[in-house]
Write a protein that holds these residues in place. Sequence first.
Motif, PDB file in Angstrom:
ATOM      1  N   ALA A  33       0.830  -1.212   0.000  1.00 20.64           N
ATOM      2  CA  ALA A  33       0.000   0.000   0.000  1.00 20.64           C
ATOM      3  C   ALA A  33       0.858   1.252   0.000  1.00 20.64           C
ATOM      4  O   ALA A  33       0.572   2.213  -0.731  1.00 20.64           O
ATOM      5  CB  ALA A  33      -0.930  -0.002   1.204  1.00 20.64           C
ATOM      6  N   GLU A  34       1.914   1.261   0.779  1.00 17.61           N
ATOM      7  CA  GLU A  34       2.803   2.419   0.837  1.00 17.61           C
ATOM      8  C   GLU A  34       3.488   2.661  -0.508  1.00 17.61           C
ATOM      9  O   GLU A  34       3.714   3.796  -0.905  1.00 17.61           O
ATOM     10  CB  GLU A  34       3.855   2.184   1.919  1.00 17.61           C
ATOM     11  N   GLU A  38      -2.666   4.628  -2.033  1.00 15.17           N
ATOM     12  CA  GLU A  38      -3.912   4.226  -1.389  1.00 15.17           C
ATOM     13  C   GLU A  38      -4.962   3.699  -2.376  1.00 15.17           C
ATOM     14  O   GLU A  38      -5.620   2.699  -2.119  1.00 15.17           O
ATOM     15  CB  GLU A  38      -4.474   5.403  -0.597  1.00 15.17           C
ATOM     16  N   ALA A  41      -4.029   0.267  -3.666  1.00 11.44           N
ATOM     17  CA  ALA A  41      -4.088  -0.658  -2.527  1.00 11.44           C
ATOM     18  C   ALA A  41      -5.528  -1.025  -2.186  1.00 11.44           C
ATOM     19  O   ALA A  41      -5.817  -2.182  -1.872  1.00 11.44           O
ATOM     20  CB  ALA A  41      -3.396  -0.041  -1.322  1.00 11.44           C
ATOM     21  N   GLN A  42      -6.437  -0.061  -2.286  1.00 10.18           N
ATOM     22  CA  GLN A  42      -7.852  -0.330  -2.012  1.00 10.18           C
ATOM     23  C   GLN A  42      -8.465  -1.249  -3.071  1.00 10.18           C
ATOM     24  O   GLN A  42      -9.388  -2.000  -2.783  1.00 10.18           O
ATOM     25  CB  GLN A  42      -8.639   0.963  -1.926  1.00 10.18           C
TER      26      GLN A  42
END
Length: 93
Positions: A33-34, A38, A41-42
């Motif tokens: 995610a980093e 975001e 990652a979602q």
Amino acid sequence: MNNQRIGTFIQHFFANNGKFSLFLEQQAVDLWAETVGEFIAQQTTKISAKQGVLYISIPNAALRFEILNSRSQIITQINEKLGCEVIKGIIVK
């Protein structure tokens, strides 16, 4: 005991038991995610690592294409954050 000492203890435990690569692979999963941001990652529904390969599931075809085109950059960024070459490939489903 502070968090840094616990983290060091865990690293030594895995290293002494021949499982340090598993520990690093899990850290790579945690860095997903980093590294990708975001939004991506979602959209990631599954992520795992095995033998130096990240396995990613992303239902959105456009995002899959974007990840496939930038996977070498993602691998480089994750490995730089880990401080060693842990991830050698990314498979996107």
